[in-house]
Design a protein around this motif. Structure first.
Motif, PDB file in Angstrom:
ATOM      1  N   MET A   1      -0.483 -11.191 -50.956  1.00 36.28           N
ATOM      2  CA  MET A   1       0.222 -12.361 -50.460  1.00 36.28           C
ATOM      3  C   MET A   1       1.671 -11.972 -50.146  1.00 36.28           C
ATOM      4  N   SER A   2       2.150 -12.354 -48.989  1.00 33.94           N
ATOM      5  CA  SER A   2       3.501 -11.958 -48.596  1.00 33.94           C
ATOM      6  C   SER A   2       4.536 -12.961 -49.117  1.00 33.94           C
ATOM      7  N   GLU A   3       5.734 -12.464 -49.242  1.00 38.14           N
ATOM      8  CA  GLU A   3       6.840 -13.280 -49.720  1.00 38.14           C
ATOM      9  C   GLU A   3       7.252 -14.276 -48.635  1.00 38.14           C
ATOM     10  N   GLN A   4       7.593 -15.481 -49.054  1.00 41.13           N
ATOM     11  CA  GLN A   4       8.049 -16.487 -48.105  1.00 41.13           C
ATOM     12  C   GLN A   4       9.486 -16.880 -48.410  1.00 41.13           C
ATOM     13  N   HIS A   5      10.193 -17.236 -47.361  1.00 38.29           N
ATOM     14  CA  HIS A   5      11.559 -17.725 -47.488  1.00 38.29           C
ATOM     15  C   HIS A   5      11.634 -19.132 -46.912  1.00 38.29           C
ATOM     16  N   THR A   6      12.634 -19.856 -47.349  1.00 42.77           N
ATOM     17  CA  THR A   6      12.894 -21.196 -46.834  1.00 42.77           C
ATOM     18  C   THR A   6      14.097 -21.117 -45.906  1.00 42.77           C
ATOM     19  N   TYR A   7      13.933 -21.663 -44.716  1.00 44.49           N
ATOM     20  CA  TYR A   7      14.971 -21.631 -43.700  1.00 44.49           C
ATOM     21  C   TYR A   7      15.389 -23.046 -43.336  1.00 44.49           C
ATOM     22  N   ARG A   8      16.667 -23.230 -43.114  1.00 48.55           N
ATOM     23  CA  ARG A   8      17.180 -24.462 -42.518  1.00 48.55           C
ATOM     24  C   ARG A   8      17.462 -24.137 -41.067  1.00 48.55           C
ATOM     25  N   VAL A   9      16.897 -24.956 -40.180  1.00 48.21           N
ATOM     26  CA  VAL A   9      17.032 -24.683 -38.750  1.00 48.21           C
ATOM     27  C   VAL A   9      17.582 -25.914 -38.047  1.00 48.21           C
ATOM     28  N   ILE A  10      18.628 -25.720 -37.264  1.00 50.88           N
ATOM     29  CA  ILE A  10      19.158 -26.777 -36.408  1.00 50.88           C
ATOM     30  C   ILE A  10      18.742 -26.445 -34.982  1.00 50.88           C
ATOM     31  N   VAL A  11      17.993 -27.348 -34.363  1.00 49.73           N
ATOM     32  CA  VAL A  11      17.568 -27.190 -32.970  1.00 49.73           C
ATOM     33  C   VAL A  11      18.431 -28.138 -32.135  1.00 49.73           C
ATOM     34  N   ARG A  12      19.127 -27.590 -31.162  1.00 49.37           N
ATOM     35  CA  ARG A  12      19.976 -28.398 -30.287  1.00 49.37           C
ATOM     36  C   ARG A  12      19.385 -28.399 -28.885  1.00 49.37           C
ATOM     37  N   GLY A  13      19.648 -29.480 -28.168  1.00 46.43           N
ATOM     38  CA  GLY A  13      19.159 -29.577 -26.805  1.00 46.43           C
ATOM     39  C   GLY A  13      19.901 -30.645 -26.026  1.00 46.43           C
ATOM     40  N   THR A  14      19.491 -30.810 -24.781  1.00 44.98           N
ATOM     41  CA  THR A  14      20.089 -31.772 -23.865  1.00 44.98           C
ATOM     42  C   THR A  14      18.992 -32.703 -23.355  1.00 44.98           C
ATOM     43  N   TRP A  15      19.299 -34.005 -23.352  1.00 42.47           N
ATOM     44  CA  TRP A  15      18.338 -34.941 -22.780  1.00 42.47           C
ATOM     45  C   TRP A  15      18.254 -34.698 -21.279  1.00 42.47           C
ATOM     46  N   GLU A  16      17.051 -34.830 -20.719  1.00 42.38           N
ATOM     47  CA  GLU A  16      16.896 -34.659 -19.274  1.00 42.38           C
ATOM     48  C   GLU A  16      15.719 -35.489 -18.789  1.00 42.38           C
ATOM     49  N   GLY A  17      15.916 -36.147 -17.653  1.00 44.71           N
ATOM     50  CA  GLY A  17      14.834 -36.894 -17.028  1.00 44.71           C
ATOM     51  C   GLY A  17      14.301 -38.031 -17.884  1.00 44.71           C
ATOM     52  N   LEU A  18      15.181 -38.672 -18.644  1.00 43.78           N
ATOM     53  CA  LEU A  18      14.732 -39.789 -19.475  1.00 43.78           C
ATOM     54  C   LEU A  18      14.330 -40.970 -18.604  1.00 43.78           C
ATOM     55  N   THR A  19      13.212 -41.571 -18.924  1.00 42.95           N
ATOM     56  CA  THR A  19      12.816 -42.793 -18.227  1.00 42.95           C
ATOM     57  C   THR A  19      13.722 -43.926 -18.696  1.00 42.95           C
ATOM     58  N   ASP A  20      13.732 -45.022 -17.968  1.00 48.00           N
ATOM     59  CA  ASP A  20      14.536 -46.176 -18.381  1.00 48.00           C
ATOM     60  C   ASP A  20      14.089 -46.667 -19.753  1.00 48.00           C
ATOM     61  N   GLU A  21      12.779 -46.647 -19.978  1.00 41.77           N
ATOM     62  CA  GLU A  21      12.242 -47.082 -21.268  1.00 41.77           C
ATOM     63  C   GLU A  21      12.709 -46.163 -22.403  1.00 41.77           C
ATOM     64  N   ALA A  22      12.628 -44.853 -22.188  1.00 39.65           N
ATOM     65  CA  ALA A  22      13.050 -43.895 -23.209  1.00 39.65           C
ATOM     66  C   ALA A  22      14.549 -44.030 -23.480  1.00 39.65           C
ATOM     67  N   ARG A  23      15.338 -44.165 -22.432  1.00 42.54           N
ATOM     68  CA  ARG A  23      16.792 -44.326 -22.584  1.00 42.54           C
ATOM     69  C   ARG A  23      17.096 -45.596 -23.388  1.00 42.54           C
TER      70      ARG A  23
END
Length: 115
Positions: A1-23
C-alpha cells in the motif's frame, strides 16, 4: 500500500459564456459564496464576488498517493471543479490550481516565552 498525503488545492478560473439564468442564479447566491464561506473540503467550496462577476475560486481537500505528487492533486481538483461547474450549468475558462501538501508543510511555532 502506498503512502498518501493530504493536499489543499485552490482552483481559480474565470466565468465565461454564462446564460442569463446562470448569471441570475450566481448573483442571487452570492451572499452564500463570499469570504465567510471559504473552506477546504472534499466536495469543494465555491467563492466569488458578485460585482464584477468575473472570477471565482474553489477550495478542495484531495487525498492522493504521494508518488503522484502535487501535480496530480491539482489535476484531481480541477476535474472536480469542472464537473461541479458543468453540473450547475456555469460556463468557465482558464482553470489553474495552487497546491499545498499538508504533510510536508512546515509549521513555525513561537517559543513559549513569546506567546
Amino acid at each position: 500500500m502506498s503512502e498518501q498525503h493530504t493536499y489543499r488545492v485552490i482552483v481559480r478560473g474565470t466565468w465565461e459564456g454564462l446564460t442569463d439564468e446562470a448569471r441570475s442564479r450566481l448573483l442571487a447566491e452570492a451572499p452564500e459564496h463570499g469570504m465567510a464561506s471559504m473552506r477546504f473540503c472534499e466536495e469543494g467550496s465555491l467563492s466569488y464576488e458578485p460585482a464584477p462577476l468575473k472570477h471565482f475560486s474553489m477550495r478542495y481537500v484531495v487525498v492522493s498517493d504521494v508518488a503522484d505528487g502535487e501535480e496530480m492533486a491539482g489535476a484531481i481538483a480541477e476535474d472536480r471543479a469542472e464537473t461541479a461547474l458543468r453540473g450547475r450549468g456555469y460556463g468557465f475558462r482558464d482553470l489553474r490550481s495552487t497546491v499545498t501538501d499538508l504533510d510536508t508543510m512546515k509549521i513555525n511555532r513561537k517559543p513559549a516565552s513569546r506567546r
